[in-house]
Design an enzyme around this catalytic site. Structure first.
Site, PDB file in Angstrom:
ATOM      1  N   ASP A  96     -15.904  -2.849   0.073  1.00  0.00           N
ATOM      2  CA  ASP A  96     -14.666  -2.823  -0.520  1.00  0.00           C
ATOM      3  C   ASP A  96     -13.857  -3.178   0.768  1.00  0.00           C
ATOM      4  OD1 ASP A  96     -15.603  -0.072  -0.302  1.00  0.00           O
ATOM      5  OD2 ASP A  96     -13.533   0.203  -0.301  1.00  0.00           O
ATOM      6  N   LYS A 132       0.861  -1.226   0.002  1.00  0.00           N
ATOM      7  CA  LYS A 132       0.104  -0.097  -0.044  1.00  0.00           C
ATOM      8  C   LYS A 132       0.692   1.330  -0.130  1.00  0.00           C
ATOM      9  CE  LYS A 132      -3.645  -0.007   2.592  1.00  0.00           C
ATOM     10  NZ  LYS A 132      -4.546   0.354   3.892  1.00  0.00           N
ATOM     11  N   ARG A 156     -12.701  -9.511  -1.512  1.00  0.00           N
ATOM     12  CA  ARG A 156     -13.633  -8.985  -0.764  1.00  0.00           C
ATOM     13  C   ARG A 156     -15.241  -8.918  -1.297  1.00  0.00           C
ATOM     14  NH1 ARG A 156     -10.039  -4.045   0.177  1.00  0.00           N
ATOM     15  NH2 ARG A 156      -7.998  -4.579  -0.970  1.00  0.00           N
TER      16      ARG A 156
END
Length: 284
Positions: A241, A101, A172
């Protein structure tokens, strides 16, 4: 060791090939060595320039596609706007995702986004996820924290960072929303078959594997949220999400541990209606 790209190979329509941006002065600030060894990595190699390139998404990587109900409003086209699936490590019979990330822009980045993250938010996610793991809550794990040497504007000028996390997968609820909007039943079924095989293989033997899959996902999410409630943990943004099929806690943004018992406690500056308040988490 070599990472596989099992998800991208099975479901190429649900990813976009992407790569992390070059960083001005990257430094590995912290490496979770026990987790690295569990994944089959040599910690010394991960600290090398080649290992750092892998963690920063400079090798083969993919941005994952998904949709999401965000505070009740459906956003059909989302995905990893500042993150990359680096690949999967095989541990025994299981695949574990490595996901970075703060790596820069991807095909799913929103207009005006730089795809980066503050170092402080990366450190926060690492600390909270490892605390949750130690407390027995199903969660993503923190593998590495990297300082990029870059400054970014987030209210104030702040140092940027990249975090690498490990998960059973990054599938997800919103991934299923996205697949449903694709080419119809075929894409959705292919995703369901992949999720069953990876997370709930026992469902294959049931009379209706998809119904059993749904039941098992619900149960896993219920167990996780029950553990949140016991600890006074508030996720803050339980959008679809940000909720996994595996039941693992994911995306530690505006999260907190409640300091005094109050069902109405929220921990998101935009949750004005208390949709994701502590007392609403089981219902959501």
């Amino acid at each position: 060791m070599q990472l596989s790209h099992d998800y991208a190979e099975h479901l190429p329509q649900l990813v976009r090939l992407s790569q992390g941006e070059e960083q001005p002065d990257p430094h590995l600030l912290f490496l979770n060595e026990p987790l690295a060894l569990e994944l089959g990595f040599d910690p010394g190699w991960l600290r090398s320039p080649a290992g750092l390139d892998l963690l920063l998404g400079h090798d083969t990587a993919h941005a994952m596609a998904y949709s999401g109900f965000q505070f009740g409003q459906f956003n059909s086209y989302m995905g990893d706007g500042r993150a990359l699936l680096l690949g999967e490590a095989r541990v025994g019979d299981d695949f574990l995702d490595l996901h970075a990330k703060g790596t820069g822009l991807t095909p799913f980045s929103r207009p005006g986004s730089d795809g980066r993250a503050t170092l402080s938010s990366i450190l926060r996610e690492y600390l909270v996820s490892e605390a949750m793991h130690a407390l027995g809550v199903p969660t993503t794990r923190g593998l590495a924290v990297i300082s990029t040497g870059r400054k970014i504007q987030r209210g104030h000028v702040r140092p940027a960072g990249v975090g690498v996390r490990v998960a059973a997968s990054h599938l997800r609820v919103g991934t299923f929303h996205y697949a449903q909007l694709g080419d119809g039943t075929n894409q959705l079924q292919a995703l369901a078959d992949y999720a069953i095989s990876r997370h709930y293989p026992a469902a294959i033997k049931s009379e209706n594997p998809y119904k059993e899959f749904f039941r098992l996902v619900v149960e896993s999410q219920m167990r996780t949220v029950a553990k949140w409630q016991r600890l006074g943990f508030i996720h803050g943004v339980m959008n679809t999400d940000n909720t996994t099929i595996s039941g693992q806690t994911i995306d530690y943004g505006p999260c907190a541990f409640m300091e005094s018992y109050d069902l109405a406690t929220v921990f998101s500056s935009i949750d004005n209606g208390g949709r994701y308040a502590y007392g609403n988490q089981p219902h959501i």
